[in-house]
Design a protein around this motif. Sequence first.
Motif, PDB file in Angstrom:
ATOM      1  N   ALA A   1      -0.170   2.754 -15.552  1.00 46.78           N
ATOM      2  CA  ALA A   1       0.133   1.766 -16.594  1.00 46.78           C
ATOM      3  C   ALA A   1       0.291   0.371 -16.002  1.00 46.78           C
ATOM      4  CB  ALA A   1       1.403   2.169 -17.345  1.00 46.78           C
ATOM      5  N   ASP A   2       0.975   0.268 -14.894  1.00 51.49           N
ATOM      6  CA  ASP A   2       1.193  -1.038 -14.280  1.00 51.49           C
ATOM      7  C   ASP A   2       1.529  -0.846 -12.802  1.00 51.49           C
ATOM      8  OD1 ASP A   2       1.773  -3.590 -13.544  1.00 51.49           O
ATOM      9  OD2 ASP A   2       3.213  -3.994 -15.132  1.00 51.49           O
ATOM     10  N   PRO A   3       0.503  -0.836 -11.929  1.00 52.05           N
ATOM     11  CA  PRO A   3       0.779  -0.666 -10.494  1.00 52.05           C
ATOM     12  C   PRO A   3       1.726  -1.737  -9.947  1.00 52.05           C
ATOM     13  CG  PRO A   3      -1.571  -0.446 -10.937  1.00 52.05           C
ATOM     14  CD  PRO A   3      -0.939  -0.948 -12.202  1.00 52.05           C
ATOM     15  N   ALA A   4       1.631  -2.962 -10.479  1.00 54.60           N
ATOM     16  CA  ALA A   4       2.520  -4.027 -10.000  1.00 54.60           C
ATOM     17  C   ALA A   4       3.973  -3.705 -10.316  1.00 54.60           C
ATOM     18  CB  ALA A   4       2.117  -5.365 -10.616  1.00 54.60           C
ATOM     19  N   GLU A   5       4.221  -3.114 -11.480  1.00 54.49           N
ATOM     20  CA  GLU A   5       5.584  -2.720 -11.851  1.00 54.49           C
ATOM     21  C   GLU A   5       6.101  -1.655 -10.897  1.00 54.49           C
ATOM     22  OE1 GLU A   5       9.229  -2.043 -13.727  1.00 54.49           O
ATOM     23  OE2 GLU A   5       7.830  -3.721 -13.973  1.00 54.49           O
ATOM     24  N   LEU A   6       5.239  -0.686 -10.558  1.00 53.59           N
ATOM     25  CA  LEU A   6       5.630   0.355  -9.613  1.00 53.59           C
ATOM     26  C   LEU A   6       5.965  -0.251  -8.258  1.00 53.59           C
ATOM     27  CD1 LEU A   6       5.753   3.388  -8.673  1.00 53.59           C
ATOM     28  CD2 LEU A   6       3.355   3.108  -8.042  1.00 53.59           C
ATOM     29  N   ALA A   7       5.076  -1.125  -7.756  1.00 49.16           N
ATOM     30  CA  ALA A   7       5.314  -1.741  -6.452  1.00 49.16           C
ATOM     31  C   ALA A   7       6.586  -2.574  -6.463  1.00 49.16           C
ATOM     32  CB  ALA A   7       4.111  -2.598  -6.056  1.00 49.16           C
ATOM     33  N   ALA A   8       6.802  -3.334  -7.534  1.00 53.43           N
ATOM     34  CA  ALA A   8       7.994  -4.168  -7.620  1.00 53.43           C
ATOM     35  C   ALA A   8       9.260  -3.317  -7.643  1.00 53.43           C
ATOM     36  CB  ALA A   8       7.923  -5.054  -8.863  1.00 53.43           C
ATOM     37  N   ARG A   9       9.218  -2.217  -8.379  1.00 58.48           N
ATOM     38  CA  ARG A   9      10.401  -1.363  -8.475  1.00 58.48           C
ATOM     39  C   ARG A   9      10.747  -0.760  -7.113  1.00 58.48           C
ATOM     40  NH1 ARG A   9       8.732   1.378 -12.355  1.00 58.48           N
ATOM     41  NH2 ARG A   9       8.059   3.298 -11.334  1.00 58.48           N
ATOM     42  N   ARG A  10       9.721  -0.289  -6.399  1.00 56.81           N
ATOM     43  CA  ARG A  10       9.980   0.380  -5.127  1.00 56.81           C
ATOM     44  C   ARG A  10      10.329  -0.620  -4.019  1.00 56.81           C
ATOM     45  NH1 ARG A  10       8.820   5.756  -4.977  1.00 56.81           N
ATOM     46  NH2 ARG A  10       7.776   6.601  -6.820  1.00 56.81           N
ATOM     47  N   LEU A  11       9.626  -1.749  -3.974  1.00 55.67           N
ATOM     48  CA  LEU A  11       9.958  -2.749  -2.959  1.00 55.67           C
ATOM     49  C   LEU A  11      11.318  -3.377  -3.242  1.00 55.67           C
ATOM     50  CD1 LEU A  11       6.633  -4.628  -2.125  1.00 55.67           C
ATOM     51  CD2 LEU A  11       8.025  -3.218  -0.602  1.00 55.67           C
ATOM     52  N   GLY A  12      11.637  -3.567  -4.535  1.00 51.74           N
ATOM     53  CA  GLY A  12      12.954  -4.093  -4.888  1.00 51.74           C
ATOM     54  C   GLY A  12      14.069  -3.165  -4.442  1.00 51.74           C
ATOM     55  N   ALA A  13      13.853  -1.850  -4.639  1.00 53.45           N
ATOM     56  CA  ALA A  13      14.856  -0.884  -4.189  1.00 53.45           C
ATOM     57  C   ALA A  13      14.981  -0.899  -2.672  1.00 53.45           C
ATOM     58  CB  ALA A  13      14.479   0.516  -4.681  1.00 53.45           C
TER      59      ALA A  13
ATOM     60  N   GLY B   1      19.718  -7.150  -9.589  1.00 53.22           N
ATOM     61  CA  GLY B   1      19.846  -6.248 -10.718  1.00 53.22           C
ATOM     62  C   GLY B   1      18.938  -6.611 -11.871  1.00 53.22           C
ATOM     63  N   ARG B   2      18.496  -5.582 -12.582  1.00 50.66           N
ATOM     64  CA  ARG B   2      17.650  -5.747 -13.761  1.00 50.66           C
ATOM     65  C   ARG B   2      18.384  -5.193 -14.977  1.00 50.66           C
ATOM     66  NH1 ARG B   2      13.853  -2.578 -12.426  1.00 50.66           N
ATOM     67  NH2 ARG B   2      14.117  -0.946 -13.996  1.00 50.66           N
ATOM     68  N   ILE B   3      18.369  -5.948 -16.068  1.00 49.67           N
ATOM     69  CA  ILE B   3      19.054  -5.551 -17.296  1.00 49.67           C
ATOM     70  C   ILE B   3      18.009  -5.146 -18.327  1.00 49.67           C
ATOM     71  CG2 ILE B   3      20.577  -6.312 -19.154  1.00 49.67           C
ATOM     72  CD1 ILE B   3      21.733  -8.360 -17.125  1.00 49.67           C
ATOM     73  N   ASP B   4      18.122  -3.921 -18.862  1.00 50.96           N
ATOM     74  CA  ASP B   4      17.160  -3.409 -19.848  1.00 50.96           C
ATOM     75  C   ASP B   4      17.910  -2.865 -21.061  1.00 50.96           C
ATOM     76  OD1 ASP B   4      14.720  -3.719 -18.218  1.00 50.96           O
ATOM     77  OD2 ASP B   4      15.594  -2.117 -16.986  1.00 50.96           O
TER      78      ASP B   4
ATOM     79  N   LEU C   1      21.913  -1.451 -16.556  1.00 51.46           N
ATOM     80  CA  LEU C   1      21.829  -2.317 -15.388  1.00 51.46           C
ATOM     81  C   LEU C   1      21.381  -1.476 -14.205  1.00 51.46           C
ATOM     82  CD1 LEU C   1      22.365  -4.853 -13.647  1.00 51.46           C
ATOM     83  CD2 LEU C   1      24.751  -4.101 -13.460  1.00 51.46           C
ATOM     84  N   THR C   2      20.226  -1.842 -13.623  1.00 53.23           N
ATOM     85  CA  THR C   2      19.697  -1.150 -12.451  1.00 53.23           C
ATOM     86  C   THR C   2      19.777  -2.087 -11.262  1.00 53.23           C
ATOM     87  OG1 THR C   2      18.148   0.061 -13.871  1.00 53.23           O
ATOM     88  CG2 THR C   2      17.730   0.099 -11.492  1.00 53.23           C
ATOM     89  N   ALA C   3      20.497  -1.665 -10.235  1.00 47.61           N
ATOM     90  CA  ALA C   3      20.666  -2.526  -9.053  1.00 47.61           C
ATOM     91  C   ALA C   3      21.039  -1.679  -7.854  1.00 47.61           C
ATOM     92  CB  ALA C   3      21.750  -3.577  -9.306  1.00 47.61           C
ATOM     93  N   ARG C   4      20.355  -1.923  -6.754  1.00 44.62           N
ATOM     94  CA  ARG C   4      20.714  -1.342  -5.460  1.00 44.62           C
ATOM     95  C   ARG C   4      20.869   0.174  -5.518  1.00 44.62           C
ATOM     96  NH1 ARG C   4      21.684  -4.783  -1.499  1.00 44.62           N
ATOM     97  NH2 ARG C   4      21.421  -6.968  -2.085  1.00 44.62           N
TER      98      ARG C   4
ATOM     99  N   VAL D   1       0.843  -1.209   0.000  1.00 43.74           N
ATOM    100  CA  VAL D   1       0.000   0.000   0.000  1.00 43.74           C
ATOM    101  C   VAL D   1       0.869   1.246   0.000  1.00 43.74           C
ATOM    102  CG1 VAL D   1      -1.654   1.341   1.356  1.00 43.74           C
ATOM    103  CG2 VAL D   1      -1.982  -1.123   1.077  1.00 43.74           C
ATOM    104  N   ASP D   2       1.909   1.252   0.831  1.00 45.44           N
ATOM    105  CA  ASP D   2       2.795   2.417   0.896  1.00 45.44           C
ATOM    106  C   ASP D   2       3.417   2.717  -0.466  1.00 45.44           C
ATOM    107  OD1 ASP D   2       2.303   2.853   3.558  1.00 45.44           O
ATOM    108  OD2 ASP D   2       4.087   1.795   4.263  1.00 45.44           O
ATOM    109  N   THR D   3       3.816   1.673  -1.200  1.00 48.06           N
ATOM    110  CA  THR D   3       4.414   1.911  -2.517  1.00 48.06           C
ATOM    111  C   THR D   3       3.375   2.474  -3.486  1.00 48.06           C
ATOM    112  OG1 THR D   3       3.973  -0.321  -3.365  1.00 48.06           O
ATOM    113  CG2 THR D   3       6.020   0.015  -2.158  1.00 48.06           C
TER     114      THR D   3
END
Length: 413
Positions: A297-309, A346-349, A357-360, A249-251
């Motif tokens: 566009a994709d709330p799950a993508e937003l949540a995953a990005r923020r929780l992953g960070a 890390g995620r490779i795009d 490369l996005t990581a940490r 919810v916070d994300t």
Amino acid sequence: MPSRTLTERGPVIRSALSRCINVPDEQFAREHWGRAPLLSPANDDYTDLFSPAAVDELIGRRGLRTPFIRLAHEGDVLAPGRFTASGGFGAEVSDQVSSDKVLAELAAGATIVLQGLHRMWPPLVDFTRRLVDEIGHPAQVNAYVTPPSSQGFSPHYDTHDVFVLQVSGEKRWVIHAPVHPDPLKDQVWTDHRAAVAAAGAGEPVIDRVLRPGDALYLPRGWIHSATALGATSIHLTVGMAAYTRADVVDTLLSLVGDSPALRASLPFGIDVGDPEQLRPIVEETVADLVRALTASADPAELAARRLGARLGRDTRPEPVAPLATLDAITALSEHTSVRWRDSFGGRIDDAGDKVRLTARGTVLSLPAEAAPVLRALRTGEPVAVGSLPGLDLASALVVVRRLLREGVVVTSE
């Protein structure tokens, strides 16, 4: 390295989680994680992770300072001055642990709590990192050293899940059902002190003596107390700070700033203490929030990005060896074997003529031609520099030097 257990058929590599539970992972996830305690008698020998000799070394030779150590007696935390002293010449600090003072307090019945062992005791550094990889939630490790017939803390609950691993000695654990299930981090047991005390005086769900090699899992909120029996008891408490739906919810609430309706001021002259004036505003706000979420566009993508960070901030990857890494960069050749740093993630795009490369919390941008190299290394398997795909040797050496310098990969020798 993972623990190896000898059997008639030779050594068997055990996962970090299997050292904490005696049921299959799927059963633990379905029946116990966040739901119910689990006793795992005679589950493992934990002396490779910690031991009485480790306690003596940390207290007598490592120069610990608060808050890496604290002492408690019958539920009360002792003032640091009771067990610390000046570090003396060459270490002009006033709060280094005093082994003499600790001995006196231990002999008087105090429990020693060694905190943050996942950051300073090598076997537990590696064990905790593997456990985090397997479970997906942050973890910490404390050790509790309790003299015979002493109780370190009165009945209470934790706001994180715990695995208790009995290292040596014996300890009686008395477990009661929650009075406040699934507490969040700020919902501490002292907010329910009377209810906890009343529950602790009732019939327990579990009343069991843990012996060396036994393990116990307790979800957050379960009330517990423990008393050492017969000899000094040492156990490890692995605290798992489970992410919750409240964290999701916070994300998602970060979308609020993208909605003009949600950014709007409340009416002029409103009495914010009057629920009747707030009621229609709350109803409209909830509807606007739902619209903001569905418009994303994709709330799950937003949540995953923020929780992953957040997971990256809350945990630490495999340590790097600065001097050895600099030597490896200097001596790098086609025969050097490298691998992705454990727990680095890390995620490779692909991004046009670049690969990202996005990581940490950091973003590393390389030429698009380096994408096959990144993806080959991201598997985690060791690869010789000369065998990396997509680049000639000279270019591969440049890329790997960059990855070594940025702490993305390590040498596998």
